[in-house]
Write a protein that holds these residues in place. Structure first.
Motif, PDB file in Angstrom:
ATOM      1  N   ILE A  27      21.815  55.294 -22.671  1.00 52.84           N
ATOM      2  CA  ILE A  27      22.033  54.657 -21.376  1.00 52.84           C
ATOM      3  C   ILE A  27      21.896  53.154 -21.554  1.00 52.84           C
ATOM      4  O   ILE A  27      20.953  52.672 -22.176  1.00 52.84           O
ATOM      5  CB  ILE A  27      21.016  55.136 -20.328  1.00 52.84           C
ATOM      6  CG1 ILE A  27      21.150  56.635 -20.072  1.00 52.84           C
ATOM      7  CG2 ILE A  27      21.190  54.383 -19.012  1.00 52.84           C
ATOM      8  CD1 ILE A  27      20.092  57.176 -19.126  1.00 52.84           C
ATOM      9  N   LEU A  28      22.838  52.414 -20.982  1.00 49.54           N
ATOM     10  CA  LEU A  28      22.793  50.949 -20.989  1.00 49.54           C
ATOM     11  C   LEU A  28      23.066  50.461 -19.574  1.00 49.54           C
ATOM     12  O   LEU A  28      24.045  50.878 -18.951  1.00 49.54           O
ATOM     13  CB  LEU A  28      23.836  50.389 -21.960  1.00 49.54           C
ATOM     14  CG  LEU A  28      24.022  48.870 -21.976  1.00 49.54           C
ATOM     15  CD1 LEU A  28      22.727  48.158 -22.359  1.00 49.54           C
ATOM     16  CD2 LEU A  28      25.148  48.481 -22.929  1.00 49.54           C
ATOM     17  N   SER A  29      22.184  49.597 -19.062  1.00 53.61           N
ATOM     18  CA  SER A  29      22.362  49.042 -17.722  1.00 53.61           C
ATOM     19  C   SER A  29      22.203  47.536 -17.758  1.00 53.61           C
ATOM     20  O   SER A  29      21.298  47.011 -18.406  1.00 53.61           O
ATOM     21  CB  SER A  29      21.344  49.659 -16.751  1.00 53.61           C
ATOM     22  OG  SER A  29      21.495  49.117 -15.448  1.00 53.61           O
ATOM     23  N   SER A  58      26.857  60.663 -23.615  1.00 54.74           N
ATOM     24  CA  SER A  58      26.136  61.899 -23.913  1.00 54.74           C
ATOM     25  C   SER A  58      26.912  62.688 -24.968  1.00 54.74           C
ATOM     26  O   SER A  58      28.087  63.011 -24.769  1.00 54.74           O
ATOM     27  CB  SER A  58      25.974  62.736 -22.633  1.00 54.74           C
ATOM     28  OG  SER A  58      25.338  63.959 -22.911  1.00 54.74           O
ATOM     29  N   ILE A  59      26.256  62.984 -26.092  1.00 52.70           N
ATOM     30  CA  ILE A  59      26.920  63.641 -27.220  1.00 52.70           C
ATOM     31  C   ILE A  59      26.332  65.026 -27.448  1.00 52.70           C
ATOM     32  O   ILE A  59      25.111  65.166 -27.612  1.00 52.70           O
ATOM     33  CB  ILE A  59      26.783  62.806 -28.512  1.00 52.70           C
ATOM     34  CG1 ILE A  59      27.364  61.404 -28.312  1.00 52.70           C
ATOM     35  CG2 ILE A  59      27.485  63.502 -29.679  1.00 52.70           C
ATOM     36  CD1 ILE A  59      27.153  60.484 -29.500  1.00 52.70           C
ATOM     37  N   ASP A  60      27.190  66.049 -27.452  1.00 47.46           N
ATOM     38  CA  ASP A  60      26.776  67.414 -27.783  1.00 47.46           C
ATOM     39  C   ASP A  60      26.767  67.545 -29.295  1.00 47.46           C
ATOM     40  O   ASP A  60      27.820  67.493 -29.944  1.00 47.46           O
ATOM     41  CB  ASP A  60      27.762  68.411 -27.158  1.00 47.46           C
ATOM     42  CG  ASP A  60      27.464  69.850 -27.577  1.00 47.46           C
ATOM     43  OD1 ASP A  60      26.336  70.119 -28.032  1.00 47.46           O
ATOM     44  OD2 ASP A  60      28.374  70.698 -27.458  1.00 47.46           O
ATOM     45  N   LEU A  61      25.582  67.714 -29.880  1.00 43.49           N
ATOM     46  CA  LEU A  61      25.451  67.750 -31.335  1.00 43.49           C
ATOM     47  C   LEU A  61      25.812  69.100 -31.942  1.00 43.49           C
ATOM     48  O   LEU A  61      25.797  69.251 -33.158  1.00 43.49           O
ATOM     49  CB  LEU A  61      24.018  67.368 -31.739  1.00 43.49           C
ATOM     50  CG  LEU A  61      23.571  65.968 -31.319  1.00 43.49           C
ATOM     51  CD1 LEU A  61      22.149  65.702 -31.778  1.00 43.49           C
ATOM     52  CD2 LEU A  61      24.521  64.906 -31.862  1.00 43.49           C
ATOM     53  N   PHE A  98      31.524  60.098 -21.623  1.00 41.29           N
ATOM     54  CA  PHE A  98      31.212  58.761 -21.136  1.00 41.29           C
ATOM     55  C   PHE A  98      31.186  58.786 -19.610  1.00 41.29           C
ATOM     56  O   PHE A  98      32.090  59.340 -18.981  1.00 41.29           O
ATOM     57  CB  PHE A  98      32.261  57.738 -21.593  1.00 41.29           C
ATOM     58  CG  PHE A  98      32.323  57.527 -23.076  1.00 41.29           C
ATOM     59  CD1 PHE A  98      31.544  56.560 -23.687  1.00 41.29           C
ATOM     60  CD2 PHE A  98      33.173  58.289 -23.862  1.00 41.29           C
ATOM     61  CE1 PHE A  98      31.607  56.364 -25.066  1.00 41.29           C
ATOM     62  CE2 PHE A  98      33.246  58.101 -25.236  1.00 41.29           C
ATOM     63  CZ  PHE A  98      32.464  57.134 -25.831  1.00 41.29           C
ATOM     64  N   ILE A  99      30.155  58.173 -19.028  1.00 42.76           N
ATOM     65  CA  ILE A  99      30.090  57.982 -17.583  1.00 42.76           C
ATOM     66  C   ILE A  99      29.876  56.494 -17.345  1.00 42.76           C
ATOM     67  O   ILE A  99      28.892  55.920 -17.822  1.00 42.76           O
ATOM     68  CB  ILE A  99      28.952  58.806 -16.956  1.00 42.76           C
ATOM     69  CG1 ILE A  99      29.219  60.302 -17.170  1.00 42.76           C
ATOM     70  CG2 ILE A  99      28.815  58.495 -15.477  1.00 42.76           C
ATOM     71  CD1 ILE A  99      28.131  61.194 -16.620  1.00 42.76           C
ATOM     72  N   LYS A 100      30.782  55.872 -16.595  1.00 40.23           N
ATOM     73  CA  LYS A 100      30.751  54.428 -16.445  1.00 40.23           C
ATOM     74  C   LYS A 100      30.801  54.059 -14.963  1.00 40.23           C
ATOM     75  O   LYS A 100      31.635  54.564 -14.211  1.00 40.23           O
ATOM     76  CB  LYS A 100      31.922  53.794 -17.194  1.00 40.23           C
ATOM     77  CG  LYS A 100      31.992  54.211 -18.671  1.00 40.23           C
ATOM     78  CD  LYS A 100      33.164  53.585 -19.397  1.00 40.23           C
ATOM     79  CE  LYS A 100      32.911  52.147 -19.767  1.00 40.23           C
ATOM     80  NZ  LYS A 100      31.804  51.983 -20.735  1.00 40.23           N
TER      81      LYS A 100
END
Length: 399
Positions: free
Chosen positions: A215-217, A274-277, A284-286
């Motif tokens: 997360i980056l804000s 969010s990455i499913d490993l 991506f949610i922006k």
């Protein structure tokens, strides 16, 4: 008599989950009815044109807040319903298999009980087991997971809430099937030259086992105020996601918190990856954030959005994009300060070429290299906070 008590206990244990589900569904229905009461109040109230303008605006804001409250209550009711309807299949283990596992545990000085092999809704294996150390030797939860992996022929890893050691007291340990990918992360930051703290905030965490989330804000402006706003977004978003809230619901609730705060201009961007490993899917949610990039060798894909930051409107506009990642890919997130720095030089359009030509493999070194390029473009004048997050993903080698 003892057998009767054991039968009664087994019956109680089988009924209790169903009782819990019904209670959750009842609570969810009550919350839905409460939400409807807010909506009815809003629909039944009419505002006459001749009313005082201030009263009109105040009443309209009140009705909007009631409607927003109704939406949040509906979302909470849906979450409770989803939890109540969650199903997991228990894979039966033969008596002989259980005895073999118990014997292997006994050989290392550990006593076991209540072993359950579960298949979750995504088809992945989960194991819960109750253990006690009999010989007082030092045995970690990770070591017991390795032993269980061999005994069950499933590659298992500890979950984050396990006790670190197996002690003399009975404790329950949880293990999940190991994911097929692993990640490394890197960060590079620069603070605006006239400020002491950055208005950007970020976080890397596991939303659930087998998932890596970043997360980056970027808070509006710079300094302490911007830092407080972006901190609120990052911390609440992480807590909501870890608690199991859908991302869209979490965003809506955080946006409401920003809109309803007494201070003015509580705007912040949100950039979530969010990455499913297990399968490599990346989401991506922006919300008002700068472009993100996926680097695959020298090929670079831009992930952009055209919406506004959080804290402006009652309902935020959310852009969502999904991509499939491959072994050796990198995901790169930027705050708005990077775009501002590049605009003083060769422009943002040069960024894909710079990313594609980067030969570094360590995510931290990649982030540092890109930040140095941006600082060079603005000739060392850092006019806005800059933050660069890099996530590298690789397939795990088969043992």
């Amino acid at each position: 008599m003892k057998n009767r008590e054991a039968d009664d206990r087994d019956e109680f244990e089988s009924i209790l989950p169903e009782y819990g589900r019904r209670k959750l569904l009842t609570c969810a229905e009550s919350i839905r009815e409460l939400a409807e009461s807010f909506q009815e109040t809003r629909e039944n109230r009419e505002i006459l044109p001749e009313e005082n303008r201030n009263d009109f605006l105040c009443q309209r804001r009140l009705f909007e807040n009631k409607n927003l409250m109704a939406e949040h209550l509906q979302e909470m009711a849906q979450i409770m319903t989803d939890v109540a309807q969650e199903t997991k299949s228990c894979r039966p283990l033969s008596v002989r298999r259980v005895k073999q596992i118990a014997h292997a545990m006994k050989e290392v000085g550990v006593q076991m009980k209540n072993l359950y092999l579960i298949e979750n809704e995504e088809g992945k294996s989960e194991v819960t087991i109750c253990l006690r150390n009999e010989k007082r030797n030092t045995l970690s939860a990770e070591e017991m997971g390795d032993l269980l992996s061999v005994l069950l022929n499933i590659r298992l890893v500890c979950t984050g809430d396990n006790p670190f050691f197996v002690t003399e007291e009975w404790k329950t340990f949880y293990y999940v099937e190991e994911a097929g990918y692993h990640v490394l992360t890197g960060v590079a930051t620069a603070v605006k030259e006239t400020e002491k703290v950055s208005g950007d905030n970020y976080s890397f965490f596991e939303m659930k086992p087998g998932n890596q989330t970043a997360i980056l804000s970027d808070g509006m402006g710079s300094g302490e105020k911007a830092c407080q706003d972006s901190t609120l977004v990052v911390e609440l978003m992480q807590k909501f996601l870890e608690a199991g809230f859908p991302a869209e619901t979490a965003i809506s609730m955080i946006n409401s918190a920003l809109v309803c705060r007494e201070e003015s201009a509580n705007m912040s961007t949100l950039d979530l990856c969010s990455i499913d490993l297990y399968g490599g899917e990346c989401r991506f949610i922006k919300v008002g954030s700068a472009c993100s990039y996926i680097k695959r060798g020298q090929l670079v894909e831009r992930i952009s959005s055209g919406n506004l930051p959080m804290g402006i409107f009652q309902k935020p506009d959310v852009d969502m994009v999904c991509r499939e990642l491959e072994d050796g890919d990198y995901v790169i997130l930027f705050s708005d300060g990077v775009t501002d720095a590049l605009s003083q030089g060769m422009g943002e359009e040069i960024l894909p070429e710079v990313i594609g030509s980067c030969q570094l493999s360590n995510p931290g070194e990649i982030a540092g290299s890109l930040l140095n390029f941006c600082i060079h473009q603005c000739k060392g004048r850092i006019r806005d906070d800059m933050t660069i997050l890099v996530i590298g993903i690789w397939k795990k080698e088969e043992e």
